[in-house]
Design an enzyme around this catalytic site. Structure first.
Site, PDB file in Angstrom:
ATOM      1  N   THR A 371     -10.611  39.671 -30.446  1.00 15.81           N
ATOM      2  CA  THR A 371      -9.454  39.727 -31.328  1.00 15.81           C
ATOM      3  C   THR A 371      -8.202  40.204 -30.585  1.00 15.81           C
ATOM      4  OG1 THR A 371     -11.053  40.249 -33.069  1.00 15.81           O
ATOM      5  CG2 THR A 371      -8.775  40.531 -33.653  1.00 15.81           C
ATOM      6  N   SER A 443     -12.815  42.775 -40.604  1.00 18.34           N
ATOM      7  CA  SER A 443     -12.387  44.171 -40.429  1.00 18.34           C
ATOM      8  C   SER A 443     -10.934  44.251 -39.947  1.00 18.34           C
ATOM      9  CB  SER A 443     -13.272  44.872 -39.391  1.00 18.34           C
ATOM     10  OG  SER A 443     -14.592  44.951 -39.842  1.00 18.34           O
ATOM     11  N   GLY A 462     -11.071  44.962 -32.014  1.00 18.47           N
ATOM     12  CA  GLY A 462     -12.190  45.863 -31.758  1.00 18.47           C
ATOM     13  C   GLY A 462     -13.348  45.761 -32.723  1.00 18.47           C
ATOM     14  N   GLY A 463     -13.523  44.585 -33.363  1.00 16.14           N
ATOM     15  CA  GLY A 463     -14.695  44.407 -34.226  1.00 16.14           C
ATOM     16  C   GLY A 463     -14.716  45.452 -35.328  1.00 16.14           C
TER      17      GLY A 463
HETATM   18  N1  GLY Z   1     -13.961  38.772 -36.272  1.00 11.66           N
HETATM   19  C1  GLY Z   1     -13.616  40.126 -36.419  1.00 11.66           C
HETATM   20  C2  GLY Z   1     -13.188  40.482 -37.793  1.00 11.66           C
HETATM   21  O1  GLY Z   1     -12.665  39.649 -38.489  1.00 11.66           O
HETATM   22  O2  GLY Z   1     -13.371  41.590 -38.221  1.00 11.66           O
END
Ligand code: GLY
Length: 562
Positions: A371, A443, A462-463
């Site tokens: 991201t 997230s 950062g997931g």
């Molecule tokens: N792909 C990471 C998020 O959308 O949280």
């Protein structure tokens, strides 16, 4: 705040009332700033601001350059959320450009005969890709918010795609990590690798097909991606690689304007991404709990204990209740309420960690970094905080033949089956189950924070850590920290499962770890880079800006004007 008074007049009740007062006339900066993960993207944004564009034009420039020079993080094959503040209208809106599931998708599409989720299908190649949202966002920003043409705002991106850009060490390290998947696809290997291997230091990557697709968006707006030649090539390539996209999927994709999440903490007005991002609700819930725990009075060890216990409880709610609000009912008002926070804290003890298993036990896996985020303030006080993604580094690893479009692997953000965690270790339930046309839970949490004295525009990749990294950054801001302190702050994270505090090395003194372990907390050092935050602060009294890019990354913040 006095706790009796606090229980009578909850800050949340007066928030909607006061936010108008906070915004009016305070944000005209004179100065302008861009902070992003790439110096090339930051400069493209500044150039647009200097040639008559506003923050929303600059967002188009930054998005499109990042799509070219940071293909491992975001791109026109991906999606994301843009939080906009229009100063003249005192209006805030979230652009939901999140990917959605193809119409042929179904709940059990990643389960094998024994009911086990096949991660290769949800993370790698055509089967992993949701229908992208970024091309729709580019057109929407230009048509509804910008002043300049796409030809002007996307010119730098097309130039970098056509003529190439020099890769950095981070590109090489994540390409090494995703090499096997990238090598599977000749269309990817030929463009993003060199002779099928990780490119040498400072290699130049050219993406001529991507330049043509970007030009197609410039010439035809979103139809240049979702219809015609590009759409046909995308569908052909996805289907040739085992995927299920159709032309109808692309034609039907719509960006959605949504009301952001809003809440108050003390004298701060916090605005953040709403569903299908879980970020705003989870942040709101954590701040509600901190408020009830009198967090601002807590000693250092107690403060960390409170944060972890609040994170644990809010992430449990995330797993249980959250999904695409257009497809499932999510009790947003309840989850965001002070009464719910009180309920969540019923089994809170200041002496002892609550075992996550006592709330509801689950298993989880580790994640990496993904991201991108950028923040923009223009001279008129318009703001953009945008967090964009292709999910895992280099997304699905598949460039659709003849388009240059690297496809995302956001389908892994759905819960493939209740009880099976996604790549970030996040467990989901029915609320986030796969369904045709549904957006997967995210997230990503771009945010604005306004106090009477200062405003913050912020966010990070950062997931699953995105939400807690933003939490810590916002607390640093509320504590008086400058932009450098916010993006540099050492980070820790708890997400309910695994029941462990993960942290960056050197975050805590040994004595703090010891004291928290005595309360029953477990610790684990996180071995990867945590986040890549980009933040801008407006001093409302002086109109001066302060901006910083995370020292962990390669980005750059530039302040100019006045
Ligand atoms: N792909 C990471 C998020 O959308 O949280």
């Amino acid at each position: 705040m006095n706790s009796i008074l606090r229980n009578i007049i909850r800050p949340q009740h007066i928030g909607a009332f006061l936010c108008l007062w906070f915004f009016a006339g305070h944000l005209q900066a004179g100065e302008y700033a861009v902070a992003s993960a790439s110096p090339l993207a930051t400069q493209a944004g500044i150039d647009v601001l200097e040639s008559g564009g506003n923050a929303f034009d600059a967002a188009i420039a930054v998005t499109s350059v990042l799509a070219v020079v940071e293909p491992y993080s975001s791109g026109i094959g991906g999606g994301g959320f843009y939080l906009l503040h229009q100063q003249a209208a005192n209006r805030q809106v979230m652009l939901d450009a999140r990917e959605r599931a193809p119409l042929a998708a179904h709940r059990d599409m990643y389960l094998d005969a024994s009911g086990k989720a096949d991660k290769d299908l949800s993370l790698n190649g055509a089967t992993a890709a949701g229908i992208p949202g970024i091309p729709a966002a580019l057109e929407h920003l230009q048509r509804n918010y910008g002043r300049l043409s796409l030809q002007k705002t996307m010119a730098d991106a097309i130039g970098y795609a056509q003529n190439g850009f020099e890769i950095d060490d981070y590109y090489r390290s994540v390409a090494k990590w995703r090499l096997e998947v990238m090598q599977r696809y000749p269309s990817t290997s030929a463009v993003l690798l060199v002779n099928g291997e990780v490119p040498a230091e400072r290699a130049v990557i050219r993406q001529t097909d991507l330049a043509k697709t970007l030009q197609s968006i410039v010439s035809n707006g979103k139809a240049g991606f979702y219809e015609g030649d590009v759409a046909q090539k995308l569908v052909t390539s996805v289907r040739a690689n085992g995927g299920i996209w159709s032309l109808e999927d692309l034609q039907q994709y719509e960006l959605i304007e949504r009301e952001p999440a809003r809440f108050r903490y003390g004298d701060a007005d916090i605005i953040a991404a709403s569903l299908p991002s879980s970020g705003g609700i989870v942040l709101n819930s954590i701040f509600n709990m901190l408020d009830q725990l009198d967090h601002d009075q807590a000693e250092p060890v107690e403060a960390i204990h409170q944060l972890v216990e609040a994170m644990r409880r809010a992430f449990r709610d995330r797993a249980e209740f959250m999904g695409d609000i257009d497809h499932v009912e999510v009790p947003v008002a309840r989850l965001s309420s002070a009464a719910h926070a009180q309920q969540l804290l019923k089994n809170y003890s200041s002496a002892k960690a609550t075992a996550s298993a006592d709330l509801r036990g689950v298993a989880a896996t580790e994640g990496g970094n993904d991201t991108t985020h950028f923040s923009i303030v223009d001279a008129d006080g318009n703001l953009v905080a945008a967090t964009l993604s292709v999910n895992y580094p280099f997304g699905s690893g598949l460039i659709a033949d003849g388009t240059g479009v690297l496809l995302n692997d956001e389908m892994d953000d759905f819960s493939a089956s209740p009880g099976v965690p996604n790549v970030w270790g996040l467990l989901g339930t029915e609320a986030n189950a796969i369904a045709p046309g549904k957006r997967m839970l995210s997230s990503m949490t771009p945010a604005f924070v306004h106090t009477p004295e200062r405003s913050l525009v912020t966010g990070t990749p950062g997931g699953s850590w995105i939400i807690t990294m933003n939490l810590l950054g916002i607390l640093e801001f509320l504590n008086g920290g400058n932009a450098e302190a916010i993006v540099s702050r050492r980070r820790f994270h708890h997400q309910y499962d695994p029941d462990v505090i993960r942290y960056e090395a050197n975050t805590f003194p040994a004595s703090t770890v010891e004291a928290l372990m005595e309360k029953g907390h477990q610790f684990k050092v996180y071995p990867w880079r945590t986040g890549n935050m980009h933040s801008i602060i407006i001093d409302k009294k002086t109109g001066k800006l302060d901006a910083a890019s995370d020292p962990r990354g390669e980005g750059q913040a530039i302040i100019a004007g006045d």
